[in-house]
Design an enzyme around this catalytic site. Sequence first.
Site, PDB file in Angstrom:
ATOM      1  N   HIS A  55     -50.585 113.757 -75.959  1.00 18.95           N
ATOM      2  CA  HIS A  55     -50.308 112.329 -76.068  1.00 18.95           C
ATOM      3  C   HIS A  55     -50.180 111.714 -74.670  1.00 18.95           C
ATOM      4  O   HIS A  55     -49.925 112.414 -73.690  1.00 18.95           O
ATOM      5  CB  HIS A  55     -48.954 112.082 -76.755  1.00 18.95           C
ATOM      6  CG  HIS A  55     -48.721 112.819 -78.023  1.00 18.95           C
ATOM      7  ND1 HIS A  55     -48.748 112.202 -79.250  1.00 18.95           N
ATOM      8  CD2 HIS A  55     -48.408 114.124 -78.267  1.00 18.95           C
ATOM      9  CE1 HIS A  55     -48.466 113.089 -80.197  1.00 18.95           C
ATOM     10  NE2 HIS A  55     -48.257 114.257 -79.623  1.00 18.95           N
ATOM     11  N   THR A  57     -47.718 108.470 -72.946  1.00 18.43           N
ATOM     12  CA  THR A  57     -46.448 107.831 -73.318  1.00 18.43           C
ATOM     13  C   THR A  57     -46.508 106.309 -73.375  1.00 18.43           C
ATOM     14  O   THR A  57     -45.664 105.687 -74.017  1.00 18.43           O
ATOM     15  CB  THR A  57     -45.347 108.220 -72.321  1.00 18.43           C
ATOM     16  OG1 THR A  57     -45.726 107.748 -71.005  1.00 18.43           O
ATOM     17  CG2 THR A  57     -45.136 109.724 -72.289  1.00 18.43           C
ATOM     18  N   GLU A 119     -46.278 115.294 -74.288  1.00 24.55           N
ATOM     19  CA  GLU A 119     -46.410 113.890 -73.858  1.00 24.55           C
ATOM     20  C   GLU A 119     -46.650 113.860 -72.348  1.00 24.55           C
ATOM     21  O   GLU A 119     -45.977 114.559 -71.585  1.00 24.55           O
ATOM     22  CB  GLU A 119     -45.140 113.114 -74.188  1.00 24.55           C
ATOM     23  CG  GLU A 119     -44.924 112.855 -75.673  1.00 24.55           C
ATOM     24  CD  GLU A 119     -45.647 111.605 -76.167  1.00 24.55           C
ATOM     25  OE1 GLU A 119     -46.334 110.962 -75.356  1.00 24.55           O
ATOM     26  OE2 GLU A 119     -45.495 111.288 -77.369  1.00 24.55           O
ATOM     27  N   HIS A 162     -53.742 113.035 -80.057  1.00 22.90           N
ATOM     28  CA  HIS A 162     -53.119 112.282 -81.143  1.00 22.90           C
ATOM     29  C   HIS A 162     -54.183 111.461 -81.880  1.00 22.90           C
ATOM     30  O   HIS A 162     -54.123 111.294 -83.100  1.00 22.90           O
ATOM     31  CB  HIS A 162     -52.027 111.376 -80.567  1.00 22.90           C
ATOM     32  CG  HIS A 162     -50.976 111.017 -81.554  1.00 22.90           C
ATOM     33  ND1 HIS A 162     -49.914 110.195 -81.253  1.00 22.90           N
ATOM     34  CD2 HIS A 162     -50.792 111.362 -82.856  1.00 22.90           C
ATOM     35  CE1 HIS A 162     -49.142 110.053 -82.314  1.00 22.90           C
ATOM     36  NE2 HIS A 162     -49.651 110.751 -83.300  1.00 22.90           N
ATOM     37  N   ASP A 172     -54.336 107.698 -78.154  1.00 22.99           N
ATOM     38  CA  ASP A 172     -53.971 108.571 -77.040  1.00 22.99           C
ATOM     39  C   ASP A 172     -54.450 110.008 -77.284  1.00 22.99           C
ATOM     40  O   ASP A 172     -54.557 110.426 -78.427  1.00 22.99           O
ATOM     41  CB  ASP A 172     -52.454 108.533 -76.797  1.00 22.99           C
ATOM     42  CG  ASP A 172     -51.630 108.904 -78.019  1.00 22.99           C
ATOM     43  OD1 ASP A 172     -51.889 108.365 -79.112  1.00 22.99           O
ATOM     44  OD2 ASP A 172     -50.711 109.729 -77.889  1.00 22.99           O
TER      45      ASP A 172
END
Length: 267
Positions: A55, A57, A119, A162, A172
């Site tokens: 991912h 953020t 992340e 994701h 993302d």
Amino acid sequence: MITTLHKRWIKSCLALPVLALLAACGTYGPPGKLNIDRSVQAKSQNSRVDFVVLHYTSAGNGASLKILSERNVSSHYLVTDEQPPHVYQLVDESRRAWHAGASQWYGRNDLNAGSIGIEIVNAGGEGLVWAPYSAAQIATVTALLRDIVQRHQIKPLNIVGHSDIAPQRKVDPGPLFPWKQLAQAGLGRWYDETQVTANISQLQPSGLPDLRWFQQELIRVGYAAPTTDVLDKATKNVIAAFQMHYRPSRYDGLPDIETAAILMALR
């Protein structure tokens, strides 16, 4: 008449059941705690972790850490954009982190239950404007991924973004994330580019496959795609997610010969 010797014999007899009870209790350890024997381990077992989901953020270092540690969302790891990047482990790998949400990959739902979430601090973007990842961040993510993949024996096709597992909701880690570079390091799925060129030559005389073909091929390579035979918004979102991962130079969500050739090469 009971002599002193008789008294001692009676006391010893009465004590025997108590000693036996204490010995039995010793098998289980202190009250409320089992003494579990872990000296033998079964041969037939593997990790509960099957996926890694990457991912960005959309926030800075401080805000990302606060969101992922204090709100109703989390990930196992956070990689900052500091120099050098700092890696936080926010959730133990044995526990579920709340990072994937409603998602699907190869027909499997609830990916939070069997995945590790990473992340990466990055501002994200939209349209043609996206924030780049630093070389130091990618090197850090590569090292982290290699460690996770080796320990859990995760298949390359299950290292995903994701956007791959939730194409209707997420974009993302975006088109600037270097999936090809990771795959060249043995971390992720990619395709033979020579085969793609050959596939394009094969497809050109007959033209573009129909939309149902694209939908079925996207399902075959893991995506949750509609089967409507209609170029609706949901289908375009899935095509765009695929293109963003495997052909990031253009991710308009429209079926074309190059996208079809890449899908064929992933066989």
